[in-house]
Design a protein around this motif. Structure first.
Motif: not given
Lengths: 115, 117
Positions: B33, B47, B50, B95, B97, B101-105, B107
């Motif tokens: 994502y 946000l 996305r 991020m 998928h 996945n832990t959902g870490k972003l 940047f």
């Protein structure tokens, strides 16, 4: 609209002191995160937390850092012995569940100044 | 490891005009994502939009739209009819998928956008 809250907004501490940064995630969220942003630099991932345990942590998140969800509503980040380079903005974030549809919601941040 | 690069540290645009912010990323993942977050002077990140990598159609949210070029690993944000309230720092984020996945972003460095009256 529910939001992530953080306290304090600004914390000043002396080098070597312990600090605890507090976050209240959105109430039905299950995944929690801490990020930091050193002034003028990018936002960096520190740690993710799910089901009362750390699910992932970055290289920054060394033994000086710990996280806890002590009472089912608060999510805290503790720095045991602060260093000058820990001065930064710390953001808490939370998300509800399914990656496919979920958004991470960020709190307003805590500015930590280490003297 | 994934990296996200925003090559424009600062940009400005006149009110009501259109501006495009650039973002490139590097990954070996096929499913992921991409996000654009806005950080106004109040500093709370919000946000904006996305994009799921498996979707070919570019995401749009009112005045905000993206140009997602998967092969080129490019993800630019277009803001149409810029408003003074769009003044902020904009971060591109990645991020992974997948079930692990832990959902870490992750940047990018951010682009400071100033909308001038």
């Amino acid at each position: 609209e529910p939001e992530v809250t953080q306290t304090p907004s600004h914390q000043v501490t002396q080098m070597g002191q312990e600090v605890i940064l507090r976050c209240v995630p959105i109430s039905n969220h299950l995944y929690f995160y801490w990020y930091r942003q050193i002034l003028g630099q990018k936002v960096e991932f520190l740690v993710s937390f799910y089901n009362n345990e750390i699910s992932e942590k970055s290289e920054i998140f060394d033994d000086q850092f710990s996280v806890e969800r002590p009472d089912g509503s608060n999510f805290t980040l503790k720095i045991r012995s602060t260093k000058l380079e820990d001065s930064a903005m710390y953001f808490c974030a939370s998300r509800r569940g399914t990656l496919r549809t979920d958004t991470q919601y960020f709190g307003p941040g805590t500015r930590l100044t280490v003297l | 490891a994934q990296t996200v690069t925003q090559s424009q540290p600062e940009m400005s645009v006149q009110e009501a005009e259109t501006v495009t912010l650039s973002c490139t990323y590097d990954t070996s993942e096929s499913n992921y994502y991409l996000f654009w977050y806005k950080q106004p002077p109040s500093r709370q990140m919000i946000l904006v939009i996305r994009q799921e990598a498996y979707k070919q159609q570019n995401a749009t949210e009112n005045r905000f739209s993206v140009n997602f070029q998967k092969a080129a690993k490019s993800f630019s944000l277009k803001i149409s009819d810029s408003q003074l309230g769009d003044t902020a720092m904009y971060f591109c984020a990645f991020m992974k998928h997948g079930s692990s996945n832990t959902g870490k972003l992750i940047f990018g460095q951010g682009t400071t956008l100033q909308v001038k009256p």
